[in-house]
Design a protein around this motif. Structure first.
Motif, PDB file in Angstrom:
ATOM      1  N   VAL A 245       5.916   9.661 101.031  1.00  0.00           N
ATOM      2  CA  VAL A 245       5.359   8.722  99.481  1.00  0.00           C
ATOM      3  C   VAL A 245       6.315   9.090  98.964  1.00  0.00           C
ATOM      4  CG1 VAL A 245       3.263   8.612  98.672  1.00  0.00           C
ATOM      5  CG2 VAL A 245       3.315   9.468 101.099  1.00  0.00           C
ATOM      6  N   GLU A 246       5.788   7.297  97.711  1.00  0.00           N
ATOM      7  CA  GLU A 246       7.151   7.337  96.908  1.00  0.00           C
ATOM      8  C   GLU A 246       6.112   6.976  96.149  1.00  0.00           C
ATOM      9  OE1 GLU A 246       9.912   4.118  97.687  1.00  0.00           O
ATOM     10  OE2 GLU A 246       8.608   2.906  98.097  1.00  0.00           O
ATOM     11  N   ALA A 247       6.272   6.585  94.547  1.00  0.00           N
ATOM     12  CA  ALA A 247       5.424   6.036  93.471  1.00  0.00           C
ATOM     13  C   ALA A 247       7.035   4.857  92.799  1.00  0.00           C
ATOM     14  CB  ALA A 247       5.112   6.667  92.895  1.00  0.00           C
ATOM     15  N   ILE A 248       6.134   3.875  92.087  1.00  0.00           N
ATOM     16  CA  ILE A 248       6.676   3.315  91.635  1.00  0.00           C
ATOM     17  C   ILE A 248       6.217   2.656  90.899  1.00  0.00           C
ATOM     18  CG2 ILE A 248       8.243   2.313  93.885  1.00  0.00           C
ATOM     19  CD1 ILE A 248       6.282  -0.530  94.119  1.00  0.00           C
ATOM     20  N   THR A 249       7.181   2.132  89.840  1.00  0.00           N
ATOM     21  CA  THR A 249       6.700   1.865  88.350  1.00  0.00           C
ATOM     22  C   THR A 249       5.320   0.334  88.954  1.00  0.00           C
ATOM     23  OG1 THR A 249       8.129  -0.001  87.157  1.00  0.00           O
ATOM     24  CG2 THR A 249       7.993   2.370  86.977  1.00  0.00           C
ATOM     25  N   GLY A 250       4.919   0.064  87.998  1.00  0.00           N
ATOM     26  CA  GLY A 250       4.412  -1.228  88.160  1.00  0.00           C
ATOM     27  C   GLY A 250       4.567  -2.611  87.355  1.00  0.00           C
ATOM     28  N   GLN A 251       5.922  -2.185  87.042  1.00  0.00           N
ATOM     29  CA  GLN A 251       6.935  -3.138  86.695  1.00  0.00           C
ATOM     30  C   GLN A 251       7.754  -4.020  88.284  1.00  0.00           C
ATOM     31  OE1 GLN A 251       9.175  -3.395  83.367  1.00  0.00           O
ATOM     32  NE2 GLN A 251      10.083  -5.113  83.480  1.00  0.00           N
ATOM     33  N   GLU A 252       7.853  -3.200  88.794  1.00  0.00           N
ATOM     34  CA  GLU A 252       8.731  -3.038  89.856  1.00  0.00           C
ATOM     35  C   GLU A 252       7.757  -3.416  91.102  1.00  0.00           C
ATOM     36  OE1 GLU A 252      11.763   1.281  89.539  1.00  0.00           O
ATOM     37  OE2 GLU A 252       9.759   1.355  90.484  1.00  0.00           O
ATOM     38  N   SER A 253       6.600  -2.830  90.897  1.00  0.00           N
ATOM     39  CA  SER A 253       5.646  -3.515  91.677  1.00  0.00           C
ATOM     40  C   SER A 253       5.525  -5.197  91.779  1.00  0.00           C
ATOM     41  CB  SER A 253       4.138  -3.189  92.253  1.00  0.00           C
ATOM     42  OG  SER A 253       3.180  -3.746  93.095  1.00  0.00           O
ATOM     43  N   ALA A 254       5.321  -5.361  90.683  1.00  0.00           N
ATOM     44  CA  ALA A 254       4.914  -7.231  90.793  1.00  0.00           C
ATOM     45  C   ALA A 254       6.380  -7.657  90.906  1.00  0.00           C
ATOM     46  CB  ALA A 254       4.590  -7.294  88.775  1.00  0.00           C
ATOM     47  N   GLN A 255       7.547  -6.993  90.310  1.00  0.00           N
ATOM     48  CA  GLN A 255       8.910  -7.979  90.510  1.00  0.00           C
ATOM     49  C   GLN A 255       8.346  -7.994  91.916  1.00  0.00           C
ATOM     50  OE1 GLN A 255      10.654  -9.031  87.611  1.00  0.00           O
ATOM     51  NE2 GLN A 255      11.742 -10.299  89.675  1.00  0.00           N
ATOM     52  N   GLU A 256       8.536  -6.545  92.762  1.00  0.00           N
ATOM     53  CA  GLU A 256       8.731  -7.381  93.897  1.00  0.00           C
ATOM     54  C   GLU A 256       8.189  -8.379  94.670  1.00  0.00           C
ATOM     55  OE1 GLU A 256       7.771  -4.022  96.647  1.00  0.00           O
ATOM     56  OE2 GLU A 256       9.753  -2.452  96.354  1.00  0.00           O
TER      57      GLU A 256
END
Length: 853
Positions: A245-256
Motif C-alpha cells: 500500500v502506498e500514499a501519494i499527495t493529492g496534487q499527484e492524484s489530481a495530476q494522474e
C-alpha cells in the motif's frame, strides 16, 4: 530589392482577384490548425482547473501500490484496501480526516427507461463521502443519502435522464437496484466531469453492491491538519501503511486524473484534428502552387521585358516571392484570428451537442499562435518557390513570343520518375502487407504511391481527360468538345488542379473503405465465432455501462425455450508476469455457443485450477496442454494454473478462459459483458427473443439482439467515426474546390481574347457558361477518379497492414454505394466550382475581349 518589392506590391494591387483563392486556402488551413491548438490548450486548462477544484481538500490518497495493466489499456486495475485502514490513518498526527472511497461501475436508468451514458465515458457509482472537503462532488441541491436506497447523482446525469429529487429509478450495479434520488451534486463547480455520470450511495450500500466483500475500498482519502503540507503528510502516513500500500499527495492524484483524461481523450482528440489540419494544408499546397504557376506563366512576356530592361534573375524571382510572402503573411494572420473564432465556436457548440466540457476562458499560448503562423507562411512560400524560380529563368527573348507550348505532360523524365516511384510503392507495400507484415514498410509504400500519383498526373491527364470527356462530344456537341480541348491544353495545370481534389477524395475513400472493412470484419467475426441465436450485450465501444448481472445467464438458462445460455465475464491477472484479460465463464457452455476452432485438450476439465488459451497466446507464452502457468491476481494472491485446453479462435471468447469458481476468490465487482443464448429446436427466433427479453427486463432492461443485430450494433461506433471524418474532410474538399475555381478564373483571364472570338463567331452566353462548367467537371472527374483509385488502394494497405499486426483476421470490403456517392459529390463539386468562373466568362464584353492583348 526595393524595386522588386515595389513591383510586387503594385502587381498585387492591380490583380487582387488572382490571389483570392490562395488567400482563402492559406486562411482556412491556418485557421483550422490554430483553432485545434487553442481548443486543445483550453480543454487541458479547463480539466486542470476542474480537477484542482474538485480535489483541493484532499492532501493524500492511500491506495494499492501495484496495478495490473492489460495490453491496450493505460489505467491498470488495483487491489482494494481495507476500509478499516481509514481509522488507523485518522490517528496519525497531522491528519484531520480520513475517509474510505469505494468506487465501481453503476449506470442510472433515465425516466424513459433507457440507460444514461455508457457510449464512451465511464458511468460510476460510489459511497457519498461525508467530509465535504474530501468529497470531489459538492452537494448542490437536496441532502446526502442517509439510509439504504437513497442516492445523490451529478446534476448533468439527472438532466440527461430527466430525473429530479424525489424520483425513484434503477441503478445497474450491474444487478438492478431501486434507488431514490435525494440530492444533486456538481464536480469542481461543473454539472459533472464531462459526460461521466456519478451516483453516490451510503457506505453500506456501496460495500454491498460495488465490492466483492465487505470492508474493501478503492482508496482512502486523507486531509491534513493545519500547518501540515501534502509531502509532510505522506511522509507521516507511509510508516503505518501495510505492505503493498502506498500514499501519494493529492496534487499527484489530481495530476494522474488530468493525465488520464489527456492521454485517453484530449491527445487523441487534438491529434485527430491535427491530422486533418495537415491534410487541409497539403491540399492547399497544390492549390497555391497551381495559382503561382499560372500567374508566372501569364506574366511570361512581362517578366521577359523586365529581363530585357536589365532586371536580373534574382530580382524577378524575388518579386514573385515577395508577392507570395505578402499573401502568406496576411492570410496567416487572418487565419490566426479565424482559428480563435473556431475555438470559441467549438467551445460553445460542444455543450449544445452533448459534450459538456469544463468551462474555461480561451487559452491562447505563444505556441498555438506561432506554429500555425509559421506553417502557413512556409506552406505558401514553399508552394511558390518553384514558380518563382521558373519566373527568374525567363529569357528576354520570350517577350517576342505570342504563346508558349506546354509539353510538361509528355515529359519522358516525369514518366520514368513516376514509373520508378510507382514500382517502389508497389514493392514496399506488397512486402509490408504480404511478405513480412510491417506497418512502417506499408506506410512508406502508401506515401510513395501518393507521390507517384502526383508525379504521373500530367502524364496521365491527357489520356484520362480524353476518356472521361469522350461522351461530351455526343452529349454536348461542340460545347463539350471545346471543354475537353481546354482541359487538354495544359496537362500539368490540369493535373495540378485535380491533385488537390484527388488527395481530399483519396482520404475520404480511404476511411470509407476502412470503415466498410471494419464492419465486414465484425460481421465475419460474429458469423464465424457466435453460434448462438440471440445476444444480450452492453455498449460495444467505450468505457461506459455497468455490464450485465452475472445472474442473468442462469435466469435465462431456466427458460423452457433456451438450450444454452452462457455469460462472458471479465477478469484481470498477470500470466507469467504479463498483464492479461481473462474471460470468466462456463467453458463447456462456451464451447457449445461459440465456434472456438480446433481445441486441444478439454474445455470442460478446467475446474478451479485450470486455464484455456488461444493457440497464438500459447505460442507467445511457450505453453502447451499440461504445462503450468503462474497467475497473479489483483488481490495480490499468486496461484499456479494448469493449461488444460488450447483453442483456435479468440475474437469473442478472448485469449484466456477460466471458470467462475476459479475467479470467485479474486473477483471485485462482478459483471458480464455478453450473454449468448441458443434456443432449443423448434423455437422461433421471435418467440425465443421475446422470452429472453422478459427475463432481461428484470435485470435492468438490457437490449436483446439477434445475431445480425448484434453484429450491426457492435459496429455502431464506425458510422459515428465516419460522420466526423466526413465533416472534417469537407474542409479539405472546400480548399480543393477553391483551387479549381481559382485556376479556372485565371485561365479565363488568360483566354480573354479567345473567348471573345468564340462569342464573335456565334457562341451564346449559355454555351460559353456550359463550356467552362464542363471543363471544371472534367478536371474534377480526373481528380475524383484518381482519388477513388488511390483511396481504395490505401484502404487495402491499411486493412492488410492491420491484419498482419493483429491476431484477429481483418476482412477487406469495398462499399460500391458509398464510393459512388463520393464520386457523384466530386463531380457535383466540380460543377459548383465552375459556376462563378463560368458566369464571369459569360459577362465578358465581346469587343473589349477581342481587343485584349
Amino acid at each position: 530589392m526595393n524595386a522588386s518589392v515595389r513591383l510586387s506590391v503594385s502587381s498585387l494591387r492591380a490583380h487582387k482577384r488572382r490571389f483570392a483563392g490562395t488567400f482563402l486556402a492559406v486562411f482556412l488551413g491556418v485557421a483550422f490548425l490554430a483553432g485545434t491548438l487553442v481548443m486543445g490548450d483550453t480543454l487541458r486548462a479547463g480539466f486542470d482547473t476542474m480537477f484542482g477544484n474538485a480535489t483541493s481538500g484532499t492532501d493524500a490518497v492511500v491506495r494499492s501500490a501495484d496495478a495490473i495493466t492489460t495490453p491496450g489499456e493505460r489505467e491498470g486495475v488495483r487491489q482494494p484496501v481495507a476500509t478499516g485502514l481509514a481509522d488507523t490513518l485518522a490517528k496519525v498526527p497531522g491528519v484531520a480526516s480520513a475517509e474510505p472511497e469505494i468506487q465501481g461501475a453503476g449506470q442510472l436508468v433515465g425516466k424513459n427507461g433507457k440507460p444514461i451514458g455508457g457510449q464512451g465515458p465511464p458511468t460510476l457509482a460510489g459511497n457519498w463521502i461525508a467530509d465535504p472537503k474530501l468529497n470531489p462532488y459538492q452537494l448542490a441541491e437536496g441532502r446526502a443519502p442517509s439510509k439504504s436506497g437513497e442516492v445523490v447523482v451529478n446534476r448533468g446525469a439527472a438532466d440527461k435522464g430527466d430525473l429530479k429529487i424525489g424520483d425513484t429509478t434503477t441503478l445497474r450495479t450491474p444487478d438492478p437496484v431501486q434507488v431514490r434520488i435525494v440530492g444533486l451534486a456538481t464536480f469542481g463547480g461543473e454539472d459533472g466531469m464531462a459526460q461521466v455520470t456519478f451516483t453516490g450511495m451510503t457506505r453500506a450500500d456501496a460495500e454491498k453492491y460495488l465490492t466483492a466483500r465487505p470492508g474493501e475500498a478503492s482508496s482512502v482519502k486523507v486531509r491534513a491538519g493545519p500547518g501540515v503540507s501534502e509531502k509532510e503528510l505522506v511522509d507521516r502516513l507511509t510508516p503505518v501503511l501495510p505492505n503493498g500500500v502506498e500514499a501519494i499527495t493529492g496534487q499527484e492524484s489530481a495530476q494522474e486524473n488530468t493525465d488520464m483524461i489527456s492521454s485517453q481523450f484530449l491527445t487523441i482528440f487534438t491529434t485527430f484534428l491535427l491530422v486533418f489540419s495537415g491534410i487541409a494544408l497539403l491540399v492547399a499546397t497544390f492549390s497555391i502552387h497551381n495559382t503561382f504557376a499560372i500567374v508566372v506563366a501569364q506574366r511570361t512576356r512581362e517578366n521577359a521585358l523586365l529581363r530585357a530592361l536589365g532586371a536580373s534573375r534574382r530580382q524577378v524571382t524575388a518579386a514573385t516571392l515577395v508577392e507570395a510572402t505578402v499573401v502568406a503573411v496576411t492570410a496567416s494572420l487572418a487565419g490566426l484570428a479565424g482559428g480563435i473564432g473556431i475555438a470559441a465556436g467549438l467551445q460553445a457548440l460542444f455543450p449544445a451537442i452533448g459534450f459538456p466540457f469544463p468551462k474555461s476562458d480561451l487559452v491562447i499560448s505563444a505556441l498555438s499562435m506561432a506554429l500555425p503562423l509559421v506553417v502557413g507562411i512556409v506552406v505558401c512560400l514553399g508552394s511558390a518557390l518553384l514558380p518563382a524560380a521558373r519566373a527568374g529563368r525567363t529569357a528576354p527573348l520570350a517577350a517576342l513570343r505570342e504563346t508558349a507550348v506546354d509539353s510538361s505532360g509528355a515529359s519522358r523524365t516525369r514518366a520514368v520518375t513516376g514509373a520508378v516511384l510507382g514500382s517502389l510503392a508497389v514493392t514496399a507495400t506488397l512486402t509490408g502487407v504480404l511478405v513480412s507484415p510491417s506497418l512502417w514498410l506499408a506506410g512508406l509504400g502508401a506515401v510513395l504511391a501518393l507521390v507517384a500519383f502526383v508525379v504521373l498526373g500530367p502524364v496521365a491527364s491527357s489520356t484520362a481527360v480524353r476518356v472521361l470527356g469522350g461522351p461530351l462530344d455526343k452529349l454536348r456537341g461542340v460545347t463539350g468538345g471545346l471543354a475537353r480541348r481546354n482541359a487538354l491544353r495544359s496537362p500539368k495545370r490540369t493535373a495540378a488542379t485535380a491533385s488537390a481534389l484527388m488527395i481530399g477524395v483519396a482520404v475520404v475513400a480511404l476511411f470509407t473503405v476502412f470503415g466498410a472493412s471494419l464492419k465486414a470484419t465484425m460481421d465475419q467475426t460474429v458469423s464465424r465465432s457466435f453460434a448462438g441465436d440471440v445476444a444480450v450485450s452492453t455498449p460495444s465501444f467505450g468505457a461506459g455501462g455497468s455490464g450485465l448481472s452475472p445472474r442473468l445467464a442462469g435466469a435465462v438458462q431456466e427458460l423452457p425455450e433456451v438450450d444454452t445460455a452462457v455469460g462472458l465475464g471479465r477478469g484481470v491477472a498477470e500470466v507469467d508476469g504479463k498483464g492479461r484479460a481473462l474471460t470468466v465463464t462456463d467453458p463447456s457452455a462456451l464451447q457449445r455457443t461459440f465456434d472456438l476452432g480446433k481445441v486441444d485438450g478439454s474445455m470442460s476439465a478446467l475446474g478451479t485450477d485450470g486455464i484455456a488459451l488461444t493457440r497464438s497466446e500459447a505460442e507467445k507464452q511457450h505453453l502447451a496442454t499440461g504445462d503450468e502457468a503462474r497467475l497473479t491476481f489483483t488481490d495480490g494472491k499468486k496461484e499456479t494454473f494448469t493449461v488444460r485446453a488450447v483453442y483456435g479462435r479468440s475474437e469473442l471468447a478472448g485469449d484466456y478462459v477460466i471458470t467462475r469458481a476459479a475467479w470467485a476468490p479474486h473477483r471485485t465487482q462482478d459483471s458480464d459483458t455478453l450473454v449468448a443464448v441458443s434456443f432449443k429446436d423448434g423455437v422461433s427466433t421471435d418467440a425465443g427473443k421475446a422470452a429472453v427479453q422478459k427475463v432481461a427486463d428484470v435485470y435492468g432492461n438490457p437490449e436483446v439482439q439477434t445475431r445480425d443485430e448484434y453484429a450491426q450494433s457492435s459496429a455502431g461506433g464506425i458510422d459515428m467515426m465516419l460522420t466526423l471524418v466526413y465533416a472534417l474532410l469537407a474542409l479539405a474538399v472546400l480548399i480543393a474546390l477553391l483551387g479549381i475555381a481559382n485556376t479556372l478564373t485565371l485561365a479565363i483571364h488568360e483566354r480573354t481574347r479567345e473567348l471573345g472570338l468564340l462569342r464573335a463567331v456565334g457562341q451564346t452566353r449559355s454555351q460559353l457558361r456550359a463550356m467552362v462548367r464542363w471543363e471544371s467537371v472534367l478536371v474534377a472527374a480526373f481528380g475524383t477518379v484518381g482519388g477513388l483509385a488511390l483511396g481504395a488502394f490505401l484502404g487495402w494497405v491499411l486493412v492488410k497492414a492491420s491484419d498482419g499486426a493483429s491476431d484477429s483476421a481483418f476482412a477487406f470490403a469495398i462499399p460500391p454505394r458509398q464510393l459512388l456517392i463520393v464520386a457523384l459529390v466530386g463531380l457535383a463539386a466540380g460543377a459548383l466550382a465552375g459556376w462563378r468562373p463560368a458566369r464571369r466568362a459569360a459577362r465578358l464584353d465581346v469587343l473589349r475581349a477581342i481587343a485584349t492583348e
